[in-house]
Design an enzyme around this catalytic site. Structure first.
Site, PDB file in Angstrom:
ATOM      1  N   TYR A  56      31.678  41.361  40.815  1.00 56.36           N
ATOM      2  CA  TYR A  56      32.466  40.392  41.637  1.00 56.36           C
ATOM      3  C   TYR A  56      31.667  40.301  42.790  1.00 56.36           C
ATOM      4  CZ  TYR A  56      36.133  41.627  38.441  1.00 56.36           C
ATOM      5  OH  TYR A  56      36.786  42.083  37.094  1.00 56.36           O
ATOM      6  N   HIS A 141      33.142  48.271  31.891  1.00 51.20           N
ATOM      7  CA  HIS A 141      33.034  46.893  32.204  1.00 51.20           C
ATOM      8  C   HIS A 141      32.404  45.904  31.065  1.00 51.20           C
ATOM      9  CE1 HIS A 141      33.438  43.361  35.587  1.00 51.20           C
ATOM     10  NE2 HIS A 141      34.077  43.141  34.777  1.00 51.20           N
TER      11      HIS A 141
END
Length: 329
Positions: A56, A141
């Site tokens: 992010y 992830h």
């Protein structure tokens, strides 16, 4: 705000989780002050679970979240981040990262790595960016194309770090349910993060994953309850999973909205509360980039949703009779 335990771990998460991709400049920039205000508002609303990732904003989300939480009592909140994408300095740091969805300078590049060494390095780097000495939850992830390495190398390394106390709980986060079910079957997980596959429009998580998680005592955190926008504001041009919503899904979302309105309930409130009908669900994660969004999400969680609304959705065929729904309030 209620808290729920993740599997057999000691980690207890608030029912509502703060998704920190937005304060990593997802799609559009957010200032440092706006990011801090978003976290402050979430805290005031009772949110105590904050989720981020190196992906992010090329680490920006982790740095901002760590800074915003710096003066909070460390034992009063839960912090999760993710492994699988290592950040490496870019040889030529020019341009932006919008091709990957983030309005930040392209100072680094991502490299997939689910090796034990890569996982250990990723955790160390995240600890540094967050400014903490332990991480409450670490997720693999998006290991969609790396399942074997994730099972044989990444998860054993996360388990080792959990045993050492560096991590409180371990899990896997994905946008699909089938592979998550395999991880639950074959690994010692505390939690899975399921994005977009358990919503009012898409209950594929119920086929195998959610019953299996309940059977194995694995907690489930549900993300993407608005399916990237369609369930937040269904109208022509709205997105479903970040693409233009097909006409049939738009029509279904509008039908859902009409039923909700007859009961005086915002569609967004029903969408946010729907996952809690399943006993395996511990928390719902909502992407948040401003104080107003944090306050709104908390208000939606508190909004009364009568049991009759869920009954009507089933009677009209908008939900299957077998789908578990909240008891109403």
């Amino acid at each position: 705000m209620p808290r729920h335990r993740l599997g057999s771990s000691a980690v207890r998460v608030s029912a509502l989780a703060f998704g920190a991709a937005g304060i990593g400049n997802l799609f559009t920039p957010v200032s440092d002050a706006q990011a801090e205000a978003a976290v402050d508002a979430a805290w005031q609303a009772g949110i105590r679970y904050f989720d981020t990732a190196p992906h992010y904003g090329l680490g920006l989300s982790e740095r901002r979240l760590g800074e915003a939480l710096r003066d909070r009592p460390r034992d009063q909140y839960v912090l999760s981040t993710k492994v699988g994408r290592l950040l490496e300095p870019a040889p030529e740091a020019d341009g932006d990262d919008l091709a990957n969805g983030f309005a930040v300078p392209a100072t680094h590049r991502r490299r997939w790595d689910f090796s034990a060494t890569g996982v250990g390095f990723s955790v160390e780097e995240s600890l540094n960016r967050l400014g903490v000495d332990r991480i409450d939850v670490a997720y693999l992830h998006d290991p969609d194309d790396h399942a074997e390495q994730a099972l044989t190398q990444a998860l054993p390394e996360l388990a080792r770090l959990r045993d050492q106390g560096v991590l409180g709980a371990i899990g896997v986060g994905m946008n699909q349910a089938d592979l998550l079910a395999r991880f639950v079957r074959e690994a010692d997980l505390d939690v899975v993060l399921l994005a977009g596959r358990y919503s009012l429009l898409d209950q594929r998580g119920l086929d195998e994953l959610l019953p299996l998680a309940a059977e194995r005592g694995v907690g489930v955190v549900v993300g993407g309850v608005f399916n990237s926008g369609l369930l937040a504001d269904p109208k022509p041009g709205a997105t479903f999973d970040y693409a233009a919503a097909p006409d049939d899904l738009l029509h279904r979302a509008l039908e859902l909205k009409a039923v909700c309105e007859r009961h005086g309930v915002p569609l967004r409130a029903a969408a946010l509360q729907f996952p809690f009908g399943h006993p395996a669900v511990a928390s719902v994660l909502v992407g948040t980039r401003s104080a107003a969004e944090a306050e709104d999400a908390a208000a939606l969680l508190q909004h009364p949703v009568p049991a009759e609304l869920w009954h009507d959705l089933k009677d009209l065929g908008l939900l299957s009779p077998e789908v578990p729904t909240p008891t109403g309030s």
